[in-house]
Scaffold this motif. Structure first.
Motif, short mmCIF file in Angstrom:
data_model
loop_
_atom_site.label_atom_id
_atom_site.label_comp_id
_atom_site.label_asym_id
_atom_site.label_seq_id
_atom_site.Cartn_x
_atom_site.Cartn_y
_atom_site.Cartn_z
N ILE A 112 -8.10 1.33 0.62
CA ILE A 112 -7.46 0.29 -0.29
C ILE A 112 -8.75 0.10 -1.29
N TYR A 113 -9.84 -0.33 -0.68
CA TYR A 113 -10.93 -0.81 -1.61
C TYR A 113 -11.96 0.21 -2.16
N TYR A 159 -6.63 -8.10 -3.28
CA TYR A 159 -6.89 -6.99 -4.24
C TYR A 159 -6.66 -7.19 -5.64
N PRO A 202 -11.26 3.87 -2.99
CA PRO A 202 -10.29 4.96 -3.02
C PRO A 202 -10.93 6.22 -3.42
N GLN A 220 -8.40 1.77 6.90
CA GLN A 220 -7.35 1.06 6.04
C GLN A 220 -8.17 0.40 4.64
N SER A 221 -9.25 -0.46 5.12
CA SER A 221 -9.88 -1.09 4.08
C SER A 221 -10.57 -0.06 3.10
N ILE A 245 0.90 -1.08 0.01
CA ILE A 245 -0.06 0.00 -0.01
C ILE A 245 0.87 1.12 -0.19
#
Lengths: 307, 298
Positions: free
Chosen positions: B236-237, B148, B239, B232-233, A266
């Motif tokens: 990432i997923y 991902y 954006p 955090q999730s 990340i």
């Protein structure tokens, strides 16, 4: 007559079967995709490399594993990650876990201010880590040194801004916010203990500590085992909020396995070329974590207190 | 000797209670102090903070810090090839959608799976229970890149529905919580309903699930809060649909000098803490209802 009964039973069973599978089929499908396929893909990915020019993955054999093992042996950040990950886990085990049990016992026995303490212990689970980290960061770095100077005349460095005290400060933070769900589950489990058992122990002259040691602890042991066994895996997955404190800019002294792998995927500098290495690292660590976890489970089941 | 030992133990028991009380009091103070300090600092001017130190009382009260922090809590996203900002209320809406949708499914799925596993005799039950226990015991490390990749391939990245599907699993501790709850519910209620002609779905929805509603709502609230606080999730997923927690995370690391002071940062922290405190005040009894989990057999 017997045939009619058998038919009715079969019809009932068929209805049960349809109901049962209608409930479990979609979650199982989800499991197949987001657990089985994800992990299978992770294994495949670990044997690939990414070509940044063509944008394609190709077979790379054990190159990613070799690179990870070489880094484990020689890269200072990964050596630190091993040390830090173990320290964070041990601090949870030696400090966090017994405290959570003692605090739960205090609340379960309805001792003075138990309701207030219950809310307090649960508070960090309610507030986002980004908020508690911000409060902790500013309080520890701005208020503590000033308080130490005013109260004790001591010149104290800013713990999170000073290299040598950063990790201990993060360790304290992790124990500080760790009690919430544990307290809920432990107190919930303690309330299942038969009142008559506790009362008869009291009548026989047992004090609070003896009651905790001989009745409460053996009763909550299966749940404590669950926490302990699941906790072993956290050695390899826990980030200890390092990413929340420092994004991907943490210095080497703060590295944890969880943080290392997360920022490798990340982080701002991360590219698709890092994915196979991270996948291989994950598999290598899983290979260590699995026997450790199973060993811990067997040991706890063998050596734990008996009811 | 035995009498002396007994007396000694008796004498030590109040010490045991007193020590725990003292530890709890110190812990409570260590929690309250940063929050109160943060609230005080959020109402001070930057100049006042540097001139009068970290512990001075606000003089005058600077409520405009809140207005300023509110303006600056935003998250930059990529929109049609350019960078656009998403502000607080939209992030709050995103948080709500993500937390409620995923939280509900993360509660419902293990609840239903635990119900059928605990109450219906099928050989496959052992497999389901085994999957839960094994996935809890056997850790899988570093599956994020693979997850991902699969999420991208399925078009789940940047889709609320996709992320909710990803979160709709039955694995983990809450399956065991529901399993323990349903194991103790007598099946006689269901049998009476069956005699009255109720279907299995009706029995589940009208008879059995209401009996586990305390555990259900407690787990739902715990999941909701955990997802609300998770940055955090979504980072990432989702954006391009930033949530409030991520907004504050970006605010903390903002390079803008206007928000880099203690006073504005603490005002931002208070703004972010407010919705969760309100939720906690409204549901704290439900939230802290009794939950219990058995051991890991298998």
């Amino acid at each position: 007559m017997a045939g009619t009964k058998k038919n009715a039973r079969m019809k009932r069973r068929a209805k049960e079967t349809v109901f049962y599978w209608s409930i479990v089929i979609l979650p199982l499908l989800q499991f197949c995709v987001f657990y089985v396929a994800v992990n299978a893909n992770s294994v495949i990915l670990a044997f690939k490399s990414y070509n940044t020019e063509t944008g394609l993955y190709s077979f790379a054999g054990f190159a990613n594993f070799t690179a990870f093992i070489r880094d484990m042996a020689g890269m200072p950040a990964l050596k630190t990650a091993l040390k830090n990950s173990l320290i964070v886990w041990l601090s949870g085990l030696a400090v966090g876990l017994p405290l959570a049990q003692f605090f739960s016992f205090y609340i379960y026995k309805k001792m003075p201010l138990h309701g207030f303490f219950r809310v307090m212990l649960f508070l960090p689970s309610v507030v986002s880590a980004v908020i508690t980290v911000a409060l902790y960061k500013y309080f520890v770095d701005r208020a503590w040194p000033e308080a130490a100077r005013a109260l004790f005349g001591v010149k104290m460095p800013m713990p999170l801004a000073t290299l040598s005290t950063r990790f201990p400060a993060i360790l304290v933070y992790n124990v500080w916010v760790s009690f919430g769900t544990g307290i809920l589950l432990y107190t919930g489990s303690m309330t299942q203990i038969s009142v008559s058992v506790a009362e008869s122990a009291r009548l026989e002259g047992a004090n609070s500590f003896q009651e905790y040691w001989h009745i409460t602890l053996p009763s909550i042991w299966p749940m404590a085992t669950t926490f302990l066994v699941v906790g072993v895996a956290s050695i390899f997955t826990n980030q200890a909020s390092v990413y929340t404190f420092y994004q991907d800019q943490a210095d080497n002294s703060l590295y944890m396995f969880g943080y290392f792998l997360f920022q490798r995927v990340i982080g701002k500098a991360a590219t698709l070329a890092d994915y196979p290495y991270a996948a291989a690292g994950g598999i290598a660590l899983t290979a260590i974590a699995v026997p450790l976890t199973l060993g811990a489970k067997a040991l706890l089941e063998k050596c734990g207190p008996k009811e | 000797m035995a009498k002396r030992l007994k007396n000694k133990i008796r004498f030590r028991a109040p010490v045991f209670a007193a020590v725990i009380f003292a530890l709890l009091a110190v812990y409570a103070a260590s929690l309250l102090l940063p929050f109160l300090w943060g609230a005080t600092v959020s109402l001070r001017s930057e100049k006042d903070f540097y001139l009068n130190g970290a512990f001075a009382w606000p003089s005058p009260f600077r409520f405009d810090n809140y207005a300023k922090a509110f303006r600056y809590i935003y998250a930059p996203i990529q929109y049609k090839g350019t960078v656009a900002n998403v502000y607080y209320f939209e992030m709050l809406f995103n948080s709500f959608l993500y937390s409620l949708g995923a939280g509900f499914m993360m509660t419902l799925v293990p609840c239903l799976m635990a119900y059928v596993t605990a109450k219906y005799k099928f050989r496959f039950n052992k497999a389901i229970y085994g999957i839960v226990v094994v996935t809890m015991i056997l850790p899988v490390v570093g599956s994020l890149p693979s997850e991902y990749q699969i999420a991208r391939a399925l078009g789940f990245v940047d889709s609320f529905l996709g992320v909710i599907v990803m979160k709709s699993h039955f694995l983990g501790m809450y399956f065991l919580v529901f399993y323990a709850a349903f194991r103790v519910v007598p099946w006689e209620y269901a049998e009476s309903a069956m005699i009255d002609g109720a279907s299995h779905y009706r029995i589940m929805l009208r008879v059995m699930l209401p009996l586990a509603k305390t555990a259900f709502f407690t787990v739902l609230l715990l999941n909701f809060i955990a997802l609300w606080n998770d940055y955090q999730s979504p980072m990432i997923y989702l954006p391009n649909h930033p949530v409030a927690a991520y907004g504050f995370y970006a605010f903390q690391f903002s390079s803008d000098n206007a928000v880099n002071s203690e006073t504005i940062q603490m005002a931002g922290a208070m703004i972010m803490a407010l919705p969760v405190f309100a939720l906690f005040a409204a549901f704290n009894k439900r939230l802290m209802g009794n939950l219990t989990v058995g051991g890991l057999k298998g």
